[in-house]
Write an enzyme that holds these catalytic residues in place. Structure first.
Site, PDB file in Angstrom:
ATOM      1  N   SER A 154      -2.919 -17.801  22.800  1.00 36.46           N
ATOM      2  CA  SER A 154      -1.508 -18.184  22.855  1.00 36.46           C
ATOM      3  C   SER A 154      -0.903 -17.783  24.200  1.00 36.46           C
ATOM      4  O   SER A 154      -1.401 -18.183  25.245  1.00 36.46           O
ATOM      5  CB  SER A 154      -0.769 -17.549  21.673  1.00 36.46           C
ATOM      6  OG  SER A 154       0.539 -18.016  21.557  1.00 36.46           O
ATOM      7  N   ASP A 319      -3.766 -26.014  14.276  1.00 33.27           N
ATOM      8  CA  ASP A 319      -2.734 -25.405  15.119  1.00 33.27           C
ATOM      9  C   ASP A 319      -1.778 -26.502  15.578  1.00 33.27           C
ATOM     10  O   ASP A 319      -2.039 -27.210  16.541  1.00 33.27           O
ATOM     11  CB  ASP A 319      -3.384 -24.709  16.311  1.00 33.27           C
ATOM     12  CG  ASP A 319      -2.385 -23.976  17.199  1.00 33.27           C
ATOM     13  OD1 ASP A 319      -1.165 -24.079  16.962  1.00 33.27           O
ATOM     14  OD2 ASP A 319      -2.825 -23.295  18.147  1.00 33.27           O
ATOM     15  N   HIS A 352      -1.746 -21.730  14.039  1.00 39.40           N
ATOM     16  CA  HIS A 352      -1.806 -21.078  15.352  1.00 39.40           C
ATOM     17  C   HIS A 352      -2.407 -19.684  15.260  1.00 39.40           C
ATOM     18  O   HIS A 352      -3.055 -19.207  16.193  1.00 39.40           O
ATOM     19  CB  HIS A 352      -0.393 -21.014  15.941  1.00 39.40           C
ATOM     20  CG  HIS A 352      -0.359 -20.523  17.350  1.00 39.40           C
ATOM     21  ND1 HIS A 352      -1.085 -21.106  18.377  1.00 39.40           N
ATOM     22  CD2 HIS A 352       0.312 -19.479  17.926  1.00 39.40           C
ATOM     23  CE1 HIS A 352      -0.854 -20.467  19.502  1.00 39.40           C
ATOM     24  NE2 HIS A 352      -0.024 -19.470  19.258  1.00 39.40           N
TER      25      HIS A 352
END
Length: 376
Positions: A154, A319, A352
């Protein structure tokens, strides 16, 4: 076969820097500290160092536990340790809390030496580029000239990507996991709603809530609840909670009825106890601002032309916040530059947050890639 062992008890450290740093915003911080942890040993050739960059609400505590709190397990402990995919018997792993953080590094809650009071609203906005600059200074402090690997998921992956552009000769491999080359308008919108929840909390006091001895808990709770929804997939929430009622029957009121409501409130309450509101504002802004292609007319291929590292890019099918299509944009730019790149798109249901999960296929992929990195 025995399960890999934990790294065990770890000790957080701090590095002090008296050399001023000029931030991308033009602001300057004259002195600052970075909290960090290390696992494993730096070899004689100093070529086995791995930098782990953290995402929004994480920190330098990447693996292991603390002697006074065995329940405080590092956020990537399932991936890092002796015999684990990032094997600390082989690699020297460095975790760092970024400048502007709230876990020991200099940030808004730190005392401003000029005023003698917490920085609060006066702490400048920081960017991914600023963080990479400070991480390079930490590497100098640790006598690491070149990282074997810089990795993260991320926002951490954005830092790994930036390393290949800011310091192309100081990184051999970049692991870019669950990333995007820049945020979409939808993602910026999520961040703005979260910031507004904090800034409109009556206890925020324009960012100077420390002086009032309060915390904008309501805003932090809402920000975390919103964020957590976006980190999970619909399938993951359906499997974990479904439409299960907490007490087995409808109450016809606005208290907690569904298990998902209870879970979100719990996560929000817990987050508001330990995370600094001003840090949250700055980290989400760093996410919004990250766009290495901007100075190249939106051309990511040109932006990454500076890179020299080999890459592993990983995405997850569920995601929806940083979808595989965004990782493939990074992949295309790397291929256009004829760089050494491997790509994996993992069919995982966790959304995610999949980059944090103990998924055997994902972990074996990381293990296999790192096992092929030559070190002395």
């Amino acid at each position: 076969m025995n399960a890999p062992a934990s790294i065990g008890i770890v000790i957080p450290r701090k590095a002090h820097f008296d050399q001023p740093i000029r931030l991308r915003s033009g602001a300057q911080i004259d002195r600052y500290e970075l909290a960090y942890e290390t696992y494993g040993r730096l070899n004689a050739a100093c070529d086995n160092a791995v930098l782990v960059c953290h995402a929004l609400n994480a920190s330098h505590h990447v693996a292991g536990i603390y002697s006074d709190d065995a329940g405080n397990i590092g956020w990537w402990d399932n991936l890092i340790g002796p015999g684990k995919p990032v094997d600390t018997n082989r690699f020297f792993v460095v975790g760092v809390n970024n400048l502007g953080g709230c876990h020991g590094s200099t940030g808004p809650a730190s005392v401003n030496p000029t005023s003698g009071r917490p920085w609060g609203a006066d702490f400048p906005v920081v960017t991914v580029e600023d963080w990479v600059q400070t991480q390079a200074r930490l590497a100098d402090h640790l006598e690491i000239e070149r990282f074997a690997v810089v990795m993260g998921g991320s926002l951490g992956a954005m830092q790994a990507l930036q390393w290949t552009m800011s310091f192309p000769d100081r990184i051999r491999h970049a692991l870019v996991i669950a990333a995007a080359p820049r945020l979409s308008a939808q993602n910026i919108a999520f961040n703005e709603v979260a910031r507004q929840a904090i800034m409109t909390d009556p206890d925020f006091h324009g960012g100077n809530f420390y002086a009032h001895n309060v915390v904008p808990r309501r805003g932090l709770r809402l920000a975390r609840m919103l964020g957590h929804i976006t980190y999970l997939s619909d399938d993951a929430m359906a499997e974990k909670f479904g439409r299960a009622l907490r007490d087995g029957a409808l109450k016809f009121n606005f208290d907690v009825e569904f298990e998902i409501e209870s879970y979100l409130r719990y996560q929000g309450d817990k987050f508001s106890e330990y995370f600094d509101a001003n840090t949250y504002l700055r980290i989400t802004k760093a996410l919004d601002y990250f766009d290495p292609a901007a100075e190249y007319g939106g051309n990511l291929t040109k932006a990454l032309a500076r890179a020299r590292a080999a890459f592993l890019v990983v995405s997850f099918t569920s995601d929806w916040r940083f979808s595989p299509a965004r990782s493939r944009q990074i992949l295309k730019a790397l291929v256009d530059n004829r760089l050494d790149v491997s790509y994996a798109e993992i069919d995982a249901p966790h959304g995610h947050d999949a980059f944090l999960m103990d998924d055997p296929r994902y972990h074996e992929l990381i293990r296999a890639y790192l096992s092929n990195i030559e070190i002395a």
